[in-house]
Write a protein that holds these residues in place. Structure first.
Motif, short mmCIF file in Angstrom:
data_model
loop_
_atom_site.label_atom_id
_atom_site.label_comp_id
_atom_site.label_asym_id
_atom_site.label_seq_id
_atom_site.Cartn_x
_atom_site.Cartn_y
_atom_site.Cartn_z
N GLY A 48 37.56 64.50 5.66
CA GLY A 48 38.34 64.88 6.93
C GLY A 48 39.04 66.36 6.65
O GLY A 48 39.70 66.60 7.41
N SER A 49 39.14 66.90 5.62
CA SER A 49 39.80 68.10 5.33
C SER A 49 39.10 69.15 5.95
O SER A 49 39.79 70.57 5.82
CB SER A 49 39.90 68.29 3.77
OG SER A 49 38.94 68.42 2.95
N GLY A 50 37.70 69.30 5.90
CA GLY A 50 37.34 70.38 6.44
C GLY A 50 36.68 71.15 4.93
O GLY A 50 35.79 72.30 5.30
N PHE A 51 37.05 70.84 3.83
CA PHE A 51 36.78 71.82 2.72
C PHE A 51 35.46 71.73 2.40
O PHE A 51 34.89 72.73 1.96
CB PHE A 51 37.67 71.15 1.57
CG PHE A 51 37.95 72.00 0.42
CD1 PHE A 51 37.19 71.88 -0.65
CD2 PHE A 51 39.00 73.08 0.37
CE1 PHE A 51 37.29 72.72 -1.73
CE2 PHE A 51 39.08 73.89 -0.57
CZ PHE A 51 38.26 73.72 -1.68
N ALA A 52 34.85 70.52 2.18
CA ALA A 52 33.43 70.43 2.02
C ALA A 52 32.68 71.32 3.02
O ALA A 52 31.45 71.87 2.70
CB ALA A 52 32.99 68.99 2.20
N GLU A 53 32.94 71.56 4.30
CA GLU A 53 32.31 72.12 5.33
C GLU A 53 32.55 73.81 5.03
O GLU A 53 31.39 74.78 5.24
CB GLU A 53 32.36 72.00 6.72
CG GLU A 53 31.92 70.39 6.98
CD GLU A 53 33.19 69.30 6.61
OE1 GLU A 53 32.68 68.28 6.40
OE2 GLU A 53 34.21 69.72 6.10
N THR A 54 33.73 74.09 4.76
CA THR A 54 33.98 75.54 4.54
C THR A 54 33.77 76.11 3.37
O THR A 54 33.46 77.33 3.00
CB THR A 54 35.61 75.75 5.24
OG1 THR A 54 36.50 74.94 4.26
CG2 THR A 54 35.90 75.54 6.44
N LYS A 55 34.05 75.11 2.34
CA LYS A 55 33.59 75.80 1.00
C LYS A 55 32.73 74.82 0.02
O LYS A 55 33.12 74.21 -0.90
CB LYS A 55 35.21 75.84 0.04
CG LYS A 55 36.11 76.96 0.82
CD LYS A 55 37.23 76.90 0.32
CE LYS A 55 38.34 78.03 0.86
NZ LYS A 55 39.46 78.14 0.23
N PRO A 56 31.60 74.63 0.39
CA PRO A 56 30.64 73.75 -0.28
C PRO A 56 30.51 74.05 -1.72
O PRO A 56 30.43 73.43 -2.46
CB PRO A 56 29.18 73.85 0.65
CG PRO A 56 29.43 75.20 1.33
CD PRO A 56 31.00 75.35 1.57
N GLN A 57 30.39 75.38 -2.02
CA GLN A 57 30.08 75.87 -3.45
C GLN A 57 31.39 75.48 -4.47
O GLN A 57 31.16 75.04 -5.43
CB GLN A 57 29.95 77.21 -3.67
CG GLN A 57 29.43 77.67 -4.90
CD GLN A 57 28.31 77.01 -5.58
OE1 GLN A 57 27.18 76.90 -4.69
NE2 GLN A 57 28.03 76.64 -6.90
N ASP A 58 32.58 75.42 -3.85
CA ASP A 58 33.88 75.02 -4.64
C ASP A 58 33.71 73.46 -4.81
O ASP A 58 33.95 73.17 -5.99
CB ASP A 58 35.10 75.46 -3.80
CG ASP A 58 35.26 76.99 -4.07
OD1 ASP A 58 34.72 77.54 -4.27
OD2 ASP A 58 36.14 77.36 -3.02
N ILE A 59 33.29 72.69 -3.84
CA ILE A 59 33.29 71.34 -4.10
C ILE A 59 32.21 71.13 -5.28
O ILE A 59 32.29 70.24 -6.23
CB ILE A 59 32.74 70.48 -2.89
CG1 ILE A 59 34.08 70.60 -1.92
CG2 ILE A 59 32.33 69.05 -3.00
CD1 ILE A 59 35.35 69.70 -2.21
N ILE A 60 31.12 71.69 -5.31
CA ILE A 60 29.89 71.53 -6.22
C ILE A 60 30.55 71.94 -7.53
O ILE A 60 30.22 71.31 -8.50
CB ILE A 60 28.78 72.33 -5.84
CG1 ILE A 60 28.03 71.81 -4.58
CG2 ILE A 60 27.73 72.36 -6.96
CD1 ILE A 60 26.82 72.77 -4.02
N THR A 61 31.25 73.11 -7.79
CA THR A 61 31.86 73.28 -9.05
C THR A 61 32.92 72.49 -9.61
O THR A 61 32.93 71.82 -10.64
CB THR A 61 32.39 74.83 -8.77
OG1 THR A 61 31.43 75.70 -8.46
CG2 THR A 61 32.97 75.36 -10.04
#
Length: 137
Positions: A48-61
């Protein structure tokens, strides 16, 4: 008909009362992240934060770093809230200490409330706890 409307109204009121506070969200996350479900814990936290959609590489890291760190610290033995600060009506900072057999880990969460609900905005964790818990100099 009136009973149905009343029942729906009570159901809505009940779910509003059970809405997760940022502290509830953090505690659920911390209990889950120290298990083998750390990837799912991060997915749930950022939902729900939109983070995974806008910064997927950051989530993977972040997932990779979290899995690696959790493997180094030993068995989790508890959590303690260090601080919760309302920085503004729309911004909240929460710091928790997660206790492990070998090392403590400080987690710092920033939550943002754009309208009616709080969403995670920033997450930091370190085993150098002084930098996050605000050690006195």
């Amino acid at each position: 008909m009136m009973r149905t409307v009343l029942g729906v109204a009570l159901l809505v009121a009940s779910s509003v009362c059970q809405a997760q506070t940022p502290s509830d969200t953090v505690e659920r996350f911390l209990h889950k992240v120290a298990t083998s479900a750390s990837d799912q814990a991060l997915d749930d936290l950022f939902a729900g934060s939109g983070f995974a959609e806008t910064k997927p590489q950051d989530i993977i890291t972040l997932k990779s770093q979290t899995r690696m760190a959790m493997g180094l610290y030993g068995t989790p033995i508890g959590i303690e809230k260090v601080r919760e600060e309302d920085l503004s009506p729309s911004l909240k900072r929460i710091v928790y200490l997660q206790k492990f057999e070998r090392y403590p880990v400080a987690w710092e969460f920033y939550f943002y409330k754009p309208k009616d609900t709080w969403v995670i905005n920033t997450l930091n964790f370190k085993d150098q706890i002084a930098s996050l818990v605000g050690a006195q100099q």
